[in-house]
Design an enzyme around this catalytic site. Sequence first.
Site, PDB file in Angstrom:
ATOM      1  N   ASP A  52       1.712   1.597  -0.624  1.00  0.00           N
ATOM      2  CA  ASP A  52       0.757   0.518  -0.830  1.00  0.00           C
ATOM      3  C   ASP A  52       1.044  -0.232  -2.140  1.00  0.00           C
ATOM      4  O   ASP A  52       0.711  -1.402  -2.276  1.00  0.00           O
ATOM      5  CB  ASP A  52      -0.662   1.110  -0.858  1.00  0.00           C
ATOM      6  CG  ASP A  52      -1.706   0.081  -0.463  1.00  0.00           C
ATOM      7  OD1 ASP A  52      -1.441  -0.689   0.480  1.00  0.00           O
ATOM      8  OD2 ASP A  52      -2.768   0.028  -1.112  1.00  0.00           O
ATOM      9  N   GLU A 106       7.330  -8.453   6.539  1.00  0.00           N
ATOM     10  CA  GLU A 106       6.414  -9.505   6.095  1.00  0.00           C
ATOM     11  C   GLU A 106       7.087 -10.844   5.793  1.00  0.00           C
ATOM     12  O   GLU A 106       6.544 -11.894   6.119  1.00  0.00           O
ATOM     13  CB  GLU A 106       5.598  -9.019   4.895  1.00  0.00           C
ATOM     14  CG  GLU A 106       4.688  -7.821   5.211  1.00  0.00           C
ATOM     15  CD  GLU A 106       3.670  -8.078   6.332  1.00  0.00           C
ATOM     16  OE1 GLU A 106       3.390  -9.250   6.652  1.00  0.00           O
ATOM     17  OE2 GLU A 106       3.156  -7.085   6.892  1.00  0.00           O
ATOM     18  N   HIS A 108       0.212 -15.478  11.961  1.00  0.00           N
ATOM     19  CA  HIS A 108       0.940 -14.436  11.223  1.00  0.00           C
ATOM     20  C   HIS A 108       0.941 -13.113  12.004  1.00  0.00           C
ATOM     21  O   HIS A 108       2.000 -12.539  12.268  1.00  0.00           O
ATOM     22  CB  HIS A 108       0.309 -14.256   9.838  1.00  0.00           C
ATOM     23  CG  HIS A 108       0.936 -13.182   9.010  1.00  0.00           C
ATOM     24  ND1 HIS A 108       1.911 -13.444   8.065  1.00  0.00           N
ATOM     25  CD2 HIS A 108       0.751 -11.833   8.990  1.00  0.00           C
ATOM     26  CE1 HIS A 108       2.286 -12.299   7.506  1.00  0.00           C
ATOM     27  NE2 HIS A 108       1.595 -11.305   8.047  1.00  0.00           N
ATOM     28  N   GLU A 109      -0.248 -12.674  12.380  1.00  0.00           N
ATOM     29  CA  GLU A 109      -0.312 -11.379  13.084  1.00  0.00           C
ATOM     30  C   GLU A 109       0.404 -11.450  14.429  1.00  0.00           C
ATOM     31  O   GLU A 109       1.041 -10.491  14.861  1.00  0.00           O
ATOM     32  CB  GLU A 109      -1.769 -10.933  13.259  1.00  0.00           C
ATOM     33  CG  GLU A 109      -2.584 -10.831  11.966  1.00  0.00           C
ATOM     34  CD  GLU A 109      -1.885 -10.102  10.830  1.00  0.00           C
ATOM     35  OE1 GLU A 109      -1.045  -9.232  11.098  1.00  0.00           O
ATOM     36  OE2 GLU A 109      -2.178 -10.431   9.657  1.00  0.00           O
ATOM     37  N   GLU A 121      -1.553  -6.196  12.600  1.00  0.00           N
ATOM     38  CA  GLU A 121      -0.847  -6.546  13.837  1.00  0.00           C
ATOM     39  C   GLU A 121      -0.771  -5.414  14.858  1.00  0.00           C
ATOM     40  O   GLU A 121       0.288  -5.171  15.429  1.00  0.00           O
ATOM     41  CB  GLU A 121       0.556  -7.037  13.468  1.00  0.00           C
ATOM     42  CG  GLU A 121       1.502  -5.973  12.833  1.00  0.00           C
ATOM     43  CD  GLU A 121       1.393  -5.849  11.311  1.00  0.00           C
ATOM     44  OE1 GLU A 121       0.343  -6.160  10.743  1.00  0.00           O
ATOM     45  OE2 GLU A 121       2.399  -5.412  10.712  1.00  0.00           O
ATOM     46  N   HIS A 152       4.106 -11.029  14.079  1.00  0.00           N
ATOM     47  CA  HIS A 152       4.504  -9.620  13.929  1.00  0.00           C
ATOM     48  C   HIS A 152       4.874  -8.984  15.275  1.00  0.00           C
ATOM     49  O   HIS A 152       5.534  -7.943  15.299  1.00  0.00           O
ATOM     50  CB  HIS A 152       3.372  -8.802  13.304  1.00  0.00           C
ATOM     51  CG  HIS A 152       3.374  -8.770  11.800  1.00  0.00           C
ATOM     52  ND1 HIS A 152       4.475  -8.392  11.066  1.00  0.00           N
ATOM     53  CD2 HIS A 152       2.397  -9.047  10.891  1.00  0.00           C
ATOM     54  CE1 HIS A 152       4.169  -8.438   9.764  1.00  0.00           C
ATOM     55  NE2 HIS A 152       2.913  -8.842   9.637  1.00  0.00           N
ATOM     56  N   TYR A 170       6.201 -10.966   0.992  1.00  0.00           N
ATOM     57  CA  TYR A 170       5.779 -12.099   1.823  1.00  0.00           C
ATOM     58  C   TYR A 170       6.464 -13.393   1.406  1.00  0.00           C
ATOM     59  O   TYR A 170       7.118 -14.049   2.219  1.00  0.00           O
ATOM     60  CB  TYR A 170       4.257 -12.296   1.711  1.00  0.00           C
ATOM     61  CG  TYR A 170       3.437 -11.201   2.333  1.00  0.00           C
ATOM     62  CD1 TYR A 170       3.207 -10.008   1.653  1.00  0.00           C
ATOM     63  CD2 TYR A 170       2.885 -11.345   3.591  1.00  0.00           C
ATOM     64  CE1 TYR A 170       2.437  -8.991   2.202  1.00  0.00           C
ATOM     65  CE2 TYR A 170       2.107 -10.338   4.168  1.00  0.00           C
ATOM     66  CZ  TYR A 170       1.892  -9.166   3.469  1.00  0.00           C
ATOM     67  OH  TYR A 170       1.144  -8.165   4.028  1.00  0.00           O
TER      68      TYR A 170
END
Length: 619
Positions: free
Chosen positions: A392, A333, A310-311, A286, A314, A400
């Site tokens: 990460d 998320e 979705h992006e 995003e 954001h 999510y």
Amino acid sequence: MAGCVVIIGCQSKPSKVTNNLAQPAIYVHDPHSYAQPNKAVVKHLNLELEVSFEKQQIAGIATWEIEVSSNTDTIIFDTHHLKIDKVTSGTSDEPITFTLGPYDEILGQPLYIPITQGISSIRIFYHTTPESAALQWLQPEQTAGKKHPFLYTQSQAILARSWVPVQDSPGIRFTYRANVKTPRGYLALMSARNPQKVSTDGVYQFVQPKPIPSYLLALSVGVMEFKMLGERCGVYAEPEVLNQAAFELEDMEKMLNAAEKLYGPYIWERYDVLVLPPSFPFGGMENPMLTFATPTILAGDKSLTSLIAHEMAHSWSGNLVTNATWNDFWLNEGFTVYFERRIMERLYGKDYAEMLAVLGHQDLINTLKQLQDSEEWQDTRLKLTLNGRDPDDGVSDIAYEKGYALLVTLEKIVGRKRWDAFLNRWFTEHAFTSVTTEQFVDFVHHHLFRKNSEWDKKSNLHAWIYEPGMPTNYQPPTSVRLDSVAAQAMAFLHGKPATDLSVKNWTSQEWQYFLRQINKQLTADQMEQLDRAFHFTTTGNSEIAVLWFESAIMHHYTAAYPAIENFLKHVGRRKFLVPLYTAMIQSTDWQNRVKELYQHARKNYHTVSCKTLDELLHS
Ligand code: BES
Ligand code: ZN
């Protein structure tokens, strides 16, 4: 910045304080940054970059405007595999003696710069190295055009520090300007106001007038063209894929209008998408004003565009209201998945959004199963504890889908009208700030539960956020359309011929669900029958292809093997690579050659994917 919400102390009790020198902002501690923003913090970046494909290097000068509290003599930046050549103050050429702290594999090296009273800017001369993990330098043959090299960055979560010396915490925001020099004929794009045409001299100027966190810094350089899709939307891609991309993303402006109706005005001026070469490790990223996307969403029928929703979402949840640390990642998320499905519901109807929710629920259940009985079970809490670990590691379907499920639960309890008003208020009151999970909990208590204590009890909020697994009040989503798909799947498993199945007008989501229902039990003969009827092996729909390939590996359906190898050699999207390589390790057909195959394909993947796969394949 006047009127910004400031977080007081580590317990993150929020209060409104004007962020000026008399009363400086107090930032919550971020375990993934060496910066000490409470002492000295960045406010604006002037970036001068020169991109060399020959050297595969970016040479940069980062001039930071800073704000310093009276009781400090040092400002600290994050760096990771950067070569720092020289540091001066923003106003003089006199070098300042800097020091680099010890190297940490996850965090990199802190850069300590002594500061004298009254100093308001710092200039850092540096260049990137082959180990700069955010950067992927593509050879011509790794692009669609095959003629020119290509560069793109991926900064989230903590890789911005590998191409810019920066206070690399999502709790710290700054505006930026950049001057980028590329070889002639290339287009440069950033997470900022972008050019729509190639410049004659290879020089580009960028402005990002809104304060953003460092993980949203982005750059791409390559032979690309632009196509306008609407008043505020357009798409960039290599010329070879531009038309296909433009067709696929045709509905973008409609999405943007739908999003605004839900949660308020879009404040980033334009929303463009850059469709990258297939090595891009994510579905989408995003980057403000310019989402980076994988070409694997180009299915030819617009069926995978929820990723763009979705992006785009954001732009509110994440880019406008940002998780304060990576431990609060679900605020980015979970909110975005919720928002994405509301956009899709508005555009394509409730039954469409329900299908997305059910597929997401399946992902969630699978993730929970995988993490059960392992040390990582604690990572099924929404509020994460990633201290000392690579952020990460916290990227899983929990943030999510469990995040989404919590927000749906709250919506159901208080009713959609009140919930939407609440979310609007959340975005408005926290615009351009970074927020902690605790702030969210407080906000819910204050603006929702105060009106009705029954809701508080019913919600089980504390368990959702601080306890692992799914709380007892989780109600899984349902979809009538997918129920009838399940019936067809059962019929097939019980011997109904593939050609007799009722599959008319099935969308990509229905096909995905169908394959998920039969995946485990298929035989190679059944796969052959299905392939004859539906041509899965040659589908251009990546989501369907990956499910099919996984089955093929599990059930020794050799006719699909060449297609699988071809896919793995080109596509670098981690979400697709992980299940395929995992299946291969377990398959007698592939076990002996999977490492060799990976070694061959690896050069086409971004470090983010390589890191995950190195761990998977060397264990
Ligand atoms: N911001 C994420 C990608 C990301 C997360 C990059 C964490 C680095 C660290 C992006 O918005 C995202 O969620 N992408 C998903 C697609 C989405 C539809 C679930 C992806 O890439 O799969
Ligand atoms: Zn996301």
